[in-house]
Scaffold this motif. Structure first.
Motif, PDB file in Angstrom:
ATOM      1  N   ALA A  50       0.906  -1.083  -0.163  1.00 30.50           N
ATOM      2  CA  ALA A  50      -0.066   0.239  -0.340  1.00 30.50           C
ATOM      3  C   ALA A  50       0.723   1.232  -0.074  1.00 30.50           C
ATOM      4  O   ALA A  50       0.475   2.385  -0.425  1.00 30.50           O
ATOM      5  CB  ALA A  50      -1.288   0.216   1.265  1.00 30.50           C
ATOM      6  N   TYR A  51       2.209   1.734   0.555  1.00 28.55           N
ATOM      7  CA  TYR A  51       2.741   2.358   1.096  1.00 28.55           C
ATOM      8  C   TYR A  51       3.191   2.839  -0.975  1.00 28.55           C
ATOM      9  O   TYR A  51       3.455   4.062  -0.926  1.00 28.55           O
ATOM     10  CB  TYR A  51       3.597   2.201   1.935  1.00 28.55           C
ATOM     11  N   ALA A  52       3.879   1.177  -0.904  1.00 31.11           N
ATOM     12  CA  ALA A  52       4.138   1.247  -2.811  1.00 31.11           C
ATOM     13  C   ALA A  52       3.048   2.522  -3.413  1.00 31.11           C
ATOM     14  O   ALA A  52       3.888   3.167  -4.661  1.00 31.11           O
ATOM     15  CB  ALA A  52       4.508   0.307  -3.058  1.00 31.11           C
ATOM     16  N   LEU A  53       1.818   2.194  -3.496  1.00 34.12           N
ATOM     17  CA  LEU A  53       1.230   2.305  -4.183  1.00 34.12           C
ATOM     18  C   LEU A  53       0.902   3.918  -3.878  1.00 34.12           C
ATOM     19  O   LEU A  53       0.734   4.541  -4.594  1.00 34.12           O
ATOM     20  CB  LEU A  53      -0.313   1.469  -3.670  1.00 34.12           C
ATOM     21  N   ASN A  54       0.668   4.030  -2.584  1.00 33.17           N
ATOM     22  CA  ASN A  54       0.819   5.523  -2.523  1.00 33.17           C
ATOM     23  C   ASN A  54       2.101   6.440  -3.523  1.00 33.17           C
ATOM     24  O   ASN A  54       2.043   7.717  -3.638  1.00 33.17           O
ATOM     25  CB  ASN A  54       1.074   6.156  -0.835  1.00 33.17           C
ATOM     26  N   GLN A  55       3.043   5.592  -2.864  1.00 25.40           N
ATOM     27  CA  GLN A  55       4.699   6.866  -3.789  1.00 25.40           C
ATOM     28  C   GLN A  55       4.061   6.291  -5.229  1.00 25.40           C
ATOM     29  O   GLN A  55       4.493   7.772  -5.807  1.00 25.40           O
ATOM     30  CB  GLN A  55       5.660   5.593  -3.926  1.00 25.40           C
ATOM     31  N   TYR A  56       3.478   5.300  -5.839  1.00 28.60           N
ATOM     32  CA  TYR A  56       2.798   5.719  -7.219  1.00 28.60           C
ATOM     33  C   TYR A  56       2.438   6.949  -7.443  1.00 28.60           C
ATOM     34  O   TYR A  56       2.245   7.626  -7.975  1.00 28.60           O
ATOM     35  CB  TYR A  56       2.725   4.361  -7.375  1.00 28.60           C
ATOM     36  N   PHE A  57       1.457   7.469  -6.586  1.00 26.58           N
ATOM     37  CA  PHE A  57      -0.086   8.484  -6.551  1.00 26.58           C
ATOM     38  C   PHE A  57       0.917   9.357  -6.696  1.00 26.58           C
ATOM     39  O   PHE A  57       0.768  10.631  -7.291  1.00 26.58           O
ATOM     40  CB  PHE A  57      -0.936   8.584  -5.564  1.00 26.58           C
ATOM     41  N   ALA A  58       2.143   9.801  -5.316  1.00 25.48           N
ATOM     42  CA  ALA A  58       2.924  10.934  -5.681  1.00 25.48           C
ATOM     43  C   ALA A  58       4.014  11.181  -7.083  1.00 25.48           C
ATOM     44  O   ALA A  58       3.351  12.586  -7.576  1.00 25.48           O
ATOM     45  CB  ALA A  58       3.571  10.876  -4.143  1.00 25.48           C
ATOM     46  N   LEU A  59       4.347  10.311  -7.036  1.00 27.06           N
ATOM     47  CA  LEU A  59       5.446  10.296  -8.186  1.00 27.06           C
ATOM     48  C   LEU A  59       4.142  11.108  -9.281  1.00 27.06           C
ATOM     49  O   LEU A  59       4.835  11.766 -10.980  1.00 27.06           O
ATOM     50  CB  LEU A  59       5.614   9.044  -8.902  1.00 27.06           C
ATOM     51  N   LYS A  60       3.298  10.469  -9.328  1.00 24.34           N
ATOM     52  CA  LYS A  60       2.005  10.784 -11.130  1.00 24.34           C
ATOM     53  C   LYS A  60       1.469  11.563 -10.890  1.00 24.34           C
ATOM     54  O   LYS A  60       0.069  12.054 -11.738  1.00 24.34           O
ATOM     55  CB  LYS A  60       1.348   9.359 -10.667  1.00 24.34           C
ATOM     56  N   GLY A  61       1.689  12.923  -9.883  1.00 24.80           N
ATOM     57  CA  GLY A  61       0.811  14.323  -9.250  1.00 24.80           C
ATOM     58  C   GLY A  61      -0.115  14.387  -8.459  1.00 24.80           C
ATOM     59  O   GLY A  61      -0.139  15.347  -8.853  1.00 24.80           O
ATOM     60  N   TYR A  62      -0.322  13.190  -8.127  1.00 26.50           N
ATOM     61  CA  TYR A  62      -1.267  13.686  -7.311  1.00 26.50           C
ATOM     62  C   TYR A  62      -0.631  13.888  -5.180  1.00 26.50           C
ATOM     63  O   TYR A  62       0.280  13.433  -4.960  1.00 26.50           O
ATOM     64  CB  TYR A  62      -1.952  12.110  -6.256  1.00 26.50           C
ATOM     65  N   VAL A  63      -1.561  14.339  -4.793  1.00 31.81           N
ATOM     66  CA  VAL A  63      -1.222  14.372  -3.058  1.00 31.81           C
ATOM     67  C   VAL A  63      -2.034  14.037  -1.855  1.00 31.81           C
ATOM     68  O   VAL A  63      -3.038  13.564  -3.309  1.00 31.81           O
ATOM     69  CB  VAL A  63      -1.646  16.303  -2.845  1.00 31.81           C
ATOM     70  N   VAL A  64      -1.189  13.220  -1.952  1.00 29.42           N
ATOM     71  CA  VAL A  64      -1.719  12.098  -1.330  1.00 29.42           C
ATOM     72  C   VAL A  64      -1.715  11.443   0.558  1.00 29.42           C
ATOM     73  O   VAL A  64      -0.250  12.798   1.268  1.00 29.42           O
ATOM     74  CB  VAL A  64      -0.882  10.433  -1.626  1.00 29.42           C
ATOM     75  N   ILE A  65      -2.692  11.511   0.965  1.00 31.73           N
ATOM     76  CA  ILE A  65      -2.769  10.904   2.592  1.00 31.73           C
ATOM     77  C   ILE A  65      -2.435  10.012   3.020  1.00 31.73           C
ATOM     78  O   ILE A  65      -4.230   9.167   2.800  1.00 31.73           O
ATOM     79  CB  ILE A  65      -4.193  12.070   3.716  1.00 31.73           C
ATOM     80  N   ALA A  66      -1.841   9.130   3.522  1.00 30.64           N
ATOM     81  CA  ALA A  66      -2.479   8.111   4.256  1.00 30.64           C
ATOM     82  C   ALA A  66      -2.767   8.254   6.152  1.00 30.64           C
ATOM     83  O   ALA A  66      -1.681   8.718   6.467  1.00 30.64           O
ATOM     84  CB  ALA A  66      -1.297   7.151   4.772  1.00 30.64           C
ATOM     85  N   LEU A  67      -4.092   8.298   6.256  1.00 35.33           N
ATOM     86  CA  LEU A  67      -4.842   8.115   7.392  1.00 35.33           C
ATOM     87  C   LEU A  67      -4.369   7.378   8.446  1.00 35.33           C
ATOM     88  O   LEU A  67      -4.967   6.162   8.352  1.00 35.33           O
ATOM     89  CB  LEU A  67      -5.895   9.368   7.195  1.00 35.33           C
ATOM     90  N   ASN A  68      -3.645   7.864   9.831  1.00 38.01           N
ATOM     91  CA  ASN A  68      -4.025   7.170  10.669  1.00 38.01           C
ATOM     92  C   ASN A  68      -5.217   7.468  11.892  1.00 38.01           C
ATOM     93  O   ASN A  68      -4.546   8.133  12.700  1.00 38.01           O
ATOM     94  CB  ASN A  68      -3.030   6.870  11.755  1.00 38.01           C
ATOM     95  N   PHE A  69      -6.081   7.050  10.971  1.00 36.08           N
ATOM     96  CA  PHE A  69      -7.434   7.226  12.195  1.00 36.08           C
ATOM     97  C   PHE A  69      -7.755   6.598  13.145  1.00 36.08           C
ATOM     98  O   PHE A  69      -6.822   5.321  13.706  1.00 36.08           O
ATOM     99  CB  PHE A  69      -8.971   7.060  11.346  1.00 36.08           C
ATOM    100  N   ARG A  70      -8.407   6.953  14.098  1.00 34.92           N
ATOM    101  CA  ARG A  70      -8.920   6.115  15.275  1.00 34.92           C
ATOM    102  C   ARG A  70      -9.005   4.911  15.681  1.00 34.92           C
ATOM    103  O   ARG A  70      -9.992   4.481  14.649  1.00 34.92           O
ATOM    104  CB  ARG A  70     -10.039   7.629  16.408  1.00 34.92           C
ATOM    105  N   SER A  71      -8.995   3.628  16.423  1.00 36.80           N
ATOM    106  CA  SER A  71      -9.261   2.656  16.114  1.00 36.80           C
ATOM    107  C   SER A  71      -7.649   2.072  15.954  1.00 36.80           C
ATOM    108  O   SER A  71      -7.197   0.958  15.711  1.00 36.80           O
ATOM    109  CB  SER A  71     -10.078   2.333  15.999  1.00 36.80           C
ATOM    110  N   GLY A  72      -6.883   3.242  15.258  1.00 36.19           N
ATOM    111  CA  GLY A  72      -5.123   2.245  14.820  1.00 36.19           C
ATOM    112  C   GLY A  72      -4.277   1.772  16.076  1.00 36.19           C
ATOM    113  O   GLY A  72      -4.850   3.023  16.754  1.00 36.19           O
ATOM    114  N   ILE A  73      -3.393   1.067  16.067  1.00 33.20           N
ATOM    115  CA  ILE A  73      -2.380   1.417  16.864  1.00 33.20           C
ATOM    116  C   ILE A  73      -1.515   2.117  16.813  1.00 33.20           C
ATOM    117  O   ILE A  73      -1.087   3.105  15.634  1.00 33.20           O
ATOM    118  CB  ILE A  73      -2.145  -0.318  16.769  1.00 33.20           C
TER     119      ILE A  73
END
Length: 691
Positions: free
Chosen positions: A488-511
């Motif tokens: 998933a991190y790799a795909l977030n990188q790909y979105f960024a490389l393709k011109g996207y602003v990307v947020i990986a959200l650590n929403f509540r209930s996570g560790i």
């Protein structure tokens, strides 16, 4: 394959490709199951090389002599390998190859192989290269202390097999009502402790190999678990986890009936409680942390090591069995995740995020002095510590580099077995930034922000929000220690490389952020309060000068698919499109998967609230296009969750597309499934957000 990838990277380096492909970003072999021999002179691990899984080993000076020791076919066949363990002599490695069965008893087989794909035990001979043999069907094994036999599970019952006499066939060790798990030998190899689960309750049992008899020394109506022998074999400690009222998952549980540690005197049969958690914080046993085989460790000097959340963070404590005193070992804001007790019986190595909340580093502590020391530092991510004769073996990654095994010695890392890696993996990936998102209810949620290369302030970009699964997960400032989230991190990188602003959200209930964040009020089936974090992230993106507010998309899997569906159903005005990968849509259909005792008809109040917390409840507001991705042998999120949502959206004439993988499971077993799913994810969002 590797020559082709190297040539592709040469083209990239010479400017003939603008960015690496998704296939390339997912191509680095992923290591797991790192382990060492008892003398620390040999190590072994599993590499998943683009779907081809094999066991690798290294020995010699600083483990320079690395080799693949199994010769399974080099193809994307979807057959897993796990549970590596050295025999006491260090000359053999035992492991499990094969996949788990579904509720109908069929082992996962997404490649439609015309062969048995169930879990099978194997043993290798390190002195003879790729010489390995099949032992028999089984899993969850424990090698006897003398190394001559193993105890293991087959169809949830205990079996045994010889490791030295190939003429002896595997046979049942004992039979008992219910299911068997957590097999544990005493040091003499004369007794085997186990957990016997019978519905909602479980017993600690002891099987005597000489008398061939079973004894349940301390049966109760609660959940007895995590058995561990004292080094002398005179005592057996275990955890008693009390049954809670309406103890169904996906709901906050900050306090409850306190759990306890009990000990059996094996000679007399006497059982007694030697420690009990306080009421309030720490009264509930955390199931997800630490991620260790047994939550109790019996160390030197009659010290029982156990995890406790007394101060709101999962830390390690030592209980002096003789004095009945408790000492904390791992102070600080952060949580312990991996724990290893060194062979000296007094040094603990652990991976945690103490002092670096959005990464993982290795620490060690001496149980005699209780003095902790940080072993690894910096902007990398380290986990799975394994002490050896020449230094600390571990797995590590960074923002630009996926996971790889390394030897840590004198403050530096030396990657091992680099001949098996992609030597020219892209190094110019984006460095994510840590940010804080203000949720719509005022709570703060951590997140990582990826900006496109050559980012210019004020230049408008499309944006995507990634939502992890679990929900007991944490995205980090780099490649993750889990292959699912490394991908998933790799795909977030790909979105960024393709011109996207990307947020990986650590929403509540996570560790990763403590008890109150993980057990957030009204999360999950009790109100879906984590949706406030998601909408807050969307509102944050909409106000950024570098984001086009009409081109914000969502993507995520499992719990992340659940939040993607929530976002599209509740705020199609904010989120223009989404990709929902094996997402949860109705809590009342999912809870029984994890809590078989849950009957919606018997709990009308819980049932109603769970439905009102589900995306299905809000489906009438869903307008934005969506791509559904799901394997139809998913054992975590049943396939009908996607079917049901498709029926509703089809009736509402909401545009949707689907990508279905026959016989694929939740965490895809085939590399080509990952590549196809992620290529489809990007293509779908790019098509809708670049309009």
């Amino acid at each position: 394959m590797k020559k082709l990838l190297s040539f592709s990277l040469w083209l990239l380096a010479n400017g003939l490709f603008a960015q690496p492909s998704i296939k390339l970003l997912l191509a680095q072999p992923f290591p797991s199951n790192l382990t060492a021999s008892a003398d620390g002179k040999s190590i072994a691990w599993v590499l998943n090389d683009n779907g081809s899984r094999n066991v690798y080993s290294a020995s010699g000076d600083n483990f320079k002599d690395a080799a693949r020791i199994t010769g399974f076919e080099e193809s994307d066949n979807g057959i897993d390998i796990s549970e590596l363990s050295f025999t006491p002599s260090g000359k053999h490695v035992v492991f499990v190859r094969g996949n788990t069965p579904n509720t109908q008893g069929y082992a996962a087989n997404p490649a439609q192989l015309q062969m048995e794909t169930g879990r099978t035990l194997y043993i290798t001979d390190l002195e003879h290269g790729r010489d390995f043999r099949k032992i028999g069907a089984g899993y969850a094994f424990k090698i006897a202390p003398d190394g001559r036999s193993i105890a293991y599970l087959n169809a949830s019952q205990a079996w045994t097999a010889s490791l030295v006499d190939t003429t002896l066939k595997p046979q049942p060790l004992f039979k008992v009502r219910g299911t068997v798990g957590s097999l544990r030998w005493n040091l003499a190899g004369s007794k085997l402790a186990f957990v016997n689960t019978r519905g909602d309750h479980s017993f600690i049992g002891i099987y005597d190999l000489e008398s061939k008899s079973i004894n349940f020394p301390d049966p109760g109506a609660d959940k007895d678990q995590e058995p561990v022998w004292s080094p002398d074999g005179n005592y057996l400690a275990y955890i008693r986890n009390p049954l809670q009222i309406n103890d169904f998952l996906f709901a906050p549980r900050r306090t409850g009936f306190p759990w306890s540690i009990r000990v059996i005197n094996v000679q007399t049969g006497e059982a007694k409680e030697i420690w009990k958690a306080d009421e309030g914080k720490g009264s509930v046993l955390v199931g997800d942390l630490p991620a260790m085989e047994n939550k109790l460790l019996w160390a030197k000097g009659q010290q029982l090591i156990f995890p406790w959340e007394k101060d709101g963070w999962v830390h390690l404590y030592a209980l002096d069995f003789t004095k009945k005193t408790v000492r904390p070992f791992t102070p600080g804001n952060g949580e312990v995740e991996n724990v290893t007790l060194a062979n000296d019986g007094e040094t603990l190595y652990y991976a945690c995020n103490i002092g670096d909340i959005n990464r993982r580093h290795i620490w060690k502590v001496n149980i005699n002095t209780a003095q902790s020391e940080q072993v690894t530092k910096g902007d990398g991510i380290e986990w799975s510590p394994v002490p050896t004769a020449v230094g600390l073996m571990l797995l590590h990654a960074s923002a630009q580099k996926p996971a790889w095994p390394a030897l840590h010695s004198n403050g530096s890392f030396k990657d091992l077995a680099t001949a098996f890696s992609i030597s020219d993996y892209p190094t110019d990936l984006v460095q994510p930034q840590q940010i804080s998102i203000k949720a719509t209810d005022g709570m703060s949620a951590p997140a990582q922000l990826f900006l496109p290369p050559n980012h210019k302030a004020g230049e408008k970009h499309p944006a995507v929000i990634f939502l992890h699964g679990g929900s007991r997960r944490q995205m980090l400032l780099g490649f993750n220690y889990s292959q699912y989230y490394s991908n998933a991190y790799a795909l977030n990188q790909y979105f960024a490389l393709k011109g996207y602003v990307v947020i990986a959200l650590n929403f509540r209930s996570g560790i990763g952020y403590g008890l109150d964040f993980r057990e957030a009020l009204n999360y999950g089936r009790t109100g879906a309060s984590e949706v406030n974090d998601l909408i807050g992230a969307g509102e944050y993106l909409r106000t950024r000068a570098d984001v086009d507010p009409k081109r914000i998309g969502l993507w995520g899997g499992s719990y992340g698919g659940y939040l993607t569906a929530h976002g599209l159903a509740r705020r199609s005005d904010l989120f223009a499109a989404g990709v929902d990968i094996h997402g949860v849509h109705n809590w009342n259909k999912i809870i029984p998967t994890f809590n078989p005792g849950y009957d919606p008809l018997k709990h009308p109040d819980i049932t109603q609230k769970a439905y009102e917390s589900s995306p299905m409840f809000f489906a009438a507001g869903w307008k934005s296009p969506v791509l559904f991705i799901h394997g139809d042998d998913d054992r975590n999120v049943i396939f009908s969750e996607t079917e049901d949502m498709i029926k509703v959206l089809r009736q509402q004439k909401v545009p949707f597309e689907q990508l279905i993988f026959p016989d694929e499971v939740h965490s895809f077993l085939l590399q080509r499934s990952w590549v196809k799913a992620y290529e489809a994810t990007f293509e779908f969002l790019d098509r809708h957000l670049k309009k």
